[in-house]
Design an enzyme around this catalytic site. Structure first.
Site, PDB file in Angstrom:
ATOM      1  N   SER A   1       0.812  -1.218   0.000  1.00 22.98           N
ATOM      2  CA  SER A   1       0.000   0.000   0.000  1.00 22.98           C
ATOM      3  C   SER A   1       0.846   1.270   0.000  1.00 22.98           C
ATOM      4  O   SER A   1       1.968   1.298   0.505  1.00 22.98           O
ATOM      5  CB  SER A   1      -0.926   0.009   1.223  1.00 22.98           C
ATOM      6  OG  SER A   1      -0.170  -0.099   2.411  1.00 22.98           O
TER       7      SER A   1
ATOM      8  N   GLN B   1       1.697   4.319   1.797  1.00 22.59           N
ATOM      9  CA  GLN B   1       1.589   4.442   3.241  1.00 22.59           C
ATOM     10  C   GLN B   1       2.643   5.382   3.795  1.00 22.59           C
ATOM     11  O   GLN B   1       3.586   5.781   3.109  1.00 22.59           O
ATOM     12  CB  GLN B   1       1.743   3.065   3.886  1.00 22.59           C
ATOM     13  CG  GLN B   1       3.081   2.398   3.595  1.00 22.59           C
ATOM     14  CD  GLN B   1       3.171   0.991   4.153  1.00 22.59           C
ATOM     15  OE1 GLN B   1       3.828   0.767   5.168  1.00 22.59           O
ATOM     16  NE2 GLN B   1       2.515   0.033   3.484  1.00 22.59           N
TER      17      GLN B   1
ATOM     18  N   HIS C   1       4.392   6.220   8.051  1.00 20.12           N
ATOM     19  CA  HIS C   1       4.387   5.838   9.459  1.00 20.12           C
ATOM     20  C   HIS C   1       4.472   7.097  10.317  1.00 20.12           C
ATOM     21  O   HIS C   1       5.252   8.003  10.022  1.00 20.12           O
ATOM     22  CB  HIS C   1       5.554   4.902   9.761  1.00 20.12           C
ATOM     23  CG  HIS C   1       5.584   3.689   8.887  1.00 20.12           C
ATOM     24  ND1 HIS C   1       4.554   2.767   8.871  1.00 20.12           N
ATOM     25  CD2 HIS C   1       6.492   3.256   7.985  1.00 20.12           C
ATOM     26  CE1 HIS C   1       4.852   1.810   8.000  1.00 20.12           C
ATOM     27  NE2 HIS C   1       6.015   2.085   7.447  1.00 20.12           N
TER      28      HIS C   1
ATOM     29  N   LYS D   1       7.556   4.427  13.724  1.00 25.96           N
ATOM     30  CA  LYS D   1       7.983   3.249  12.978  1.00 25.96           C
ATOM     31  C   LYS D   1       8.879   3.640  11.798  1.00 25.96           C
ATOM     32  O   LYS D   1       8.558   3.345  10.646  1.00 25.96           O
ATOM     33  CB  LYS D   1       6.760   2.468  12.481  1.00 25.96           C
ATOM     34  CG  LYS D   1       7.092   1.083  11.922  1.00 25.96           C
ATOM     35  CD  LYS D   1       5.858   0.455  11.307  1.00 25.96           C
ATOM     36  CE  LYS D   1       6.179  -0.872  10.644  1.00 25.96           C
ATOM     37  NZ  LYS D   1       5.036  -1.427   9.915  1.00 25.96           N
TER      38      LYS D   1
ATOM     39  N   GLU E   1      11.783   3.012   9.227  1.00 22.82           N
ATOM     40  CA  GLU E   1      12.236   1.719   8.726  1.00 22.82           C
ATOM     41  C   GLU E   1      13.249   1.898   7.612  1.00 22.82           C
ATOM     42  O   GLU E   1      13.325   2.948   6.965  1.00 22.82           O
ATOM     43  CB  GLU E   1      11.053   0.870   8.244  1.00 22.82           C
ATOM     44  CG  GLU E   1      10.253   1.474   7.118  1.00 22.82           C
ATOM     45  CD  GLU E   1       8.962   0.704   6.838  1.00 22.82           C
ATOM     46  OE1 GLU E   1       8.398   0.101   7.771  1.00 22.82           O
ATOM     47  OE2 GLU E   1       8.521   0.720   5.687  1.00 22.82           O
TER      48      GLU E   1
ATOM     49  N   HIS F   1       5.538   6.175   0.975  1.00 22.62           N
ATOM     50  CA  HIS F   1       6.308   5.157   0.282  1.00 22.62           C
ATOM     51  C   HIS F   1       5.437   3.949  -0.009  1.00 22.62           C
ATOM     52  O   HIS F   1       4.333   3.801   0.535  1.00 22.62           O
ATOM     53  CB  HIS F   1       7.522   4.728   1.113  1.00 22.62           C
ATOM     54  CG  HIS F   1       7.169   4.141   2.444  1.00 22.62           C
ATOM     55  ND1 HIS F   1       6.925   4.917   3.555  1.00 22.62           N
ATOM     56  CD2 HIS F   1       7.002   2.855   2.860  1.00 22.62           C
ATOM     57  CE1 HIS F   1       6.638   4.153   4.593  1.00 22.62           C
ATOM     58  NE2 HIS F   1       6.668   2.885   4.188  1.00 22.62           N
TER      59      HIS F   1
ATOM     60  N   ARG G   1      -2.501   4.159   5.755  1.00 19.98           N
ATOM     61  CA  ARG G   1      -2.597   3.773   4.345  1.00 19.98           C
ATOM     62  C   ARG G   1      -3.562   4.668   3.586  1.00 19.98           C
ATOM     63  O   ARG G   1      -4.501   5.213   4.168  1.00 19.98           O
ATOM     64  CB  ARG G   1      -3.061   2.324   4.215  1.00 19.98           C
ATOM     65  CG  ARG G   1      -2.147   1.299   4.863  1.00 19.98           C
ATOM     66  CD  ARG G   1      -2.704  -0.110   4.712  1.00 19.98           C
ATOM     67  NE  ARG G   1      -1.808  -1.120   5.268  1.00 19.98           N
ATOM     68  CZ  ARG G   1      -1.815  -1.512   6.531  1.00 19.98           C
ATOM     69  NH1 ARG G   1      -2.703  -0.974   7.377  1.00 19.98           N
ATOM     70  NH2 ARG G   1      -0.970  -2.414   6.964  1.00 19.98           N
TER      71      ARG G   1
ATOM     72  N   LYS H   1      -7.257  -2.671   2.538  1.00 18.21           N
ATOM     73  CA  LYS H   1      -7.352  -2.413   3.977  1.00 18.21           C
ATOM     74  C   LYS H   1      -7.880  -1.000   4.246  1.00 18.21           C
ATOM     75  O   LYS H   1      -8.053  -0.192   3.337  1.00 18.21           O
ATOM     76  CB  LYS H   1      -5.979  -2.607   4.633  1.00 18.21           C
ATOM     77  CG  LYS H   1      -5.457  -4.031   4.575  1.00 18.21           C
ATOM     78  CD  LYS H   1      -4.111  -4.152   5.276  1.00 18.21           C
ATOM     79  CE  LYS H   1      -3.593  -5.578   5.226  1.00 18.21           C
ATOM     80  NZ  LYS H   1      -2.275  -5.704   5.898  1.00 18.21           N
TER      81      LYS H   1
END
Length: 424
Positions: free
Chosen positions: A109, A111, A113, A136, A138, A281, A300, A306
């Site tokens: 997706s 999205q 964070h 989050k 990453e 991203h 998302r 979702k």
């Protein structure tokens, strides 16, 4: 292979759990499945194996290979020194990071964070959706050729896409499109603070207009765009991505339009991107090592069935923009044969080691816990005068303050990734 107890050396082989999401690669080609098999997981060649989780996260906690009823978290709770007291206290007995292997068959997706402040607020207001208060950040390091969308494109590229794809202009509306094009023309890529803020505001208007577009308009214009591109000889990467993503998410997903706004990043093995808080991203394809803060918070807004939280996503983004190449990290030397990927956060760093026959790599003691996974070849890990067999797919936990050395084995080469924390 020697199996150690804590009284001999703080090195433990782990059995790690898989996650079989729809976007994962099928078992016969998935790196996740291949690595999981090495620790006894039975693989179904027709099932999608998307993620291998290495760490203490409660959704898929790692266990000790020779004691499958004992989790890594249990081990750390029994021997706090493996983590160090400061890290143990700060993270309540968990590791500060979650280490993963991802095998991606179709796009994840669109999205972002949340940062720590937003993560805490979202968790408080919507605990069923945002299940912890953490941020989050990453990092993804390619194991195979890897594709992703990462950050907003330079504004002149987006302006060019508005001209190339009239459906995008119609979707955002004439007023928003013209205001954006005028801003790009007038600021001319200026880095002056006032011009940058004006550019970000114009970019936000475009992204918000796309993401808040009525479903009917998205489906109609995307169908029109796909029909036009399908009958042309347009080999521009964005055009090919539009067709590919529309096949993966048929029926008019607004995320397909996002490829005109976000950077397309192609990575070769060993190349990496860092995805900070509040940056848009989406991973598209390939296998990667991923490390992140131990959180599940994802906002998302496209390429997904979702829950989509468009308002939160539009409000949270930084709207920084820049080239695709600027999204890639530059590693530094770490040991003789290792590279260090060190993002601007405290929770984790990752080292990539590649050695050949007759070469020895030594890692000095690290003042925090670490997890390593072998992604190629075989060899030996030595710690405190004890040796452990390592081969592709093996995962080990190495306690804090443990000097280790590595030798390549009979294959003539060894490649592994090691995630660690140095908070102490």
């Amino acid at each position: 292979m020697t199996t150690a107890t804590h009284s001999t050396t703080p090195v433990y082989r782990l059995q790690c759990k898989t996650q079989c999401y729809d976007w994962g690669r099928l078992g016969d080609v998935s790196k996740v499945a291949k690595y999981a098999q090495k620790s006894g997981t039975t693989i179904d060649p027709s099932s999608p194996y998307a993620e291998l989780w290495m760490g203490t996260h409660p959704n898929a906690p790692s266990v000790l290979m020779d004691q499958p009823h004992a989790s890594l978290r249990d081990l750390i709770n029994d021997h706090v020194e493996l983590s160090t007291e400061p890290i143990y206290q700060q993270y309540h007995g968990d590791l500060p990071f979650l280490f993963k292997i991802l095998s991606i068959r179709k796009a994840l997706s669109i999205q972002a964070h949340p940062d720590k402040a937003l993560g805490a607020r979202l968790h408080k207001e919507f605990p069923k959706i945002y299940k912890d208060p953490n941020h989050k950040p990453e990092m993804a390091i390619a194991i195979t050729p890897f594709e992703a969308l990462c950050g907003f494109r330079p504004l002149d590229e987006i302006a060019e896409h508005m001209k190339r794809y009239p459906e995008l202009c119609e979707l955002v509306g004439t007023d928003v499109a013209n205001a954006f094009l005028n801003t790009v023309r007038e600021t001319g890529g200026s880095s002056e603070e006032n011009d940058t803020e004006r550019s970000k505001a114009a970019l936000r208007s475009v992204f918000s207009a796309v993401m808040n577009s009525p479903d009917e308009a998205v489906a109609r214009l995307l169908n029109q765009l796909v029909q036009r591109l399908s009958t042309s000889n347009d080999d521009y990467i964005v055009s090919k991505l539009v067709l590919r993503l529309d096949q993966q998410y048929p029926g008019g997903d607004v995320g397909v339009f996002a490829v005109m706004l976000l950077n397309y990043v192609a990575m070769e093995p060993g190349q990496a991107i860092f995805l900070g808080a509040n940056e848009p991203h989406a991973y598209l394809s390939g296998d990667c090592v991923e490390c992140m803060a131990a959180s599940d918070n994802v906002v998302r807004a496209g390429l997904t069935p979702k829950f989509k939280d468009v308002k939160v996503l539009v409000d949270m983004l930084t709207y920084r923009y820049g080239s695709a190449e600027s999204q890639k990290m530059t590693p530094t030397q770490f040991g003789t044969y290792s590279l260090l990927y060190d993002p601007p956060i405290e929770e984790f760093s990752v080292a990539l080691t590649r050695i050949k026959a007759d070469q020895v790599e030594k890692h000095e003691p690290l003042a925090g816990p670490s997890i390593m996974i072998v992604t190629g070849g075989n060899g030996t890990l030595t710690a405190n005068d004890q040796s452990f067999d390592i081969e592709e797919g093996y995962v080990y936990f190495i306690g804090a303050n443990t000097p280790v050395s590595f030798n390549a084995g009979s294959s003539g080469s060894l490649e592994f990734y090691r995630a660690f924390t140095l908070l102490a």
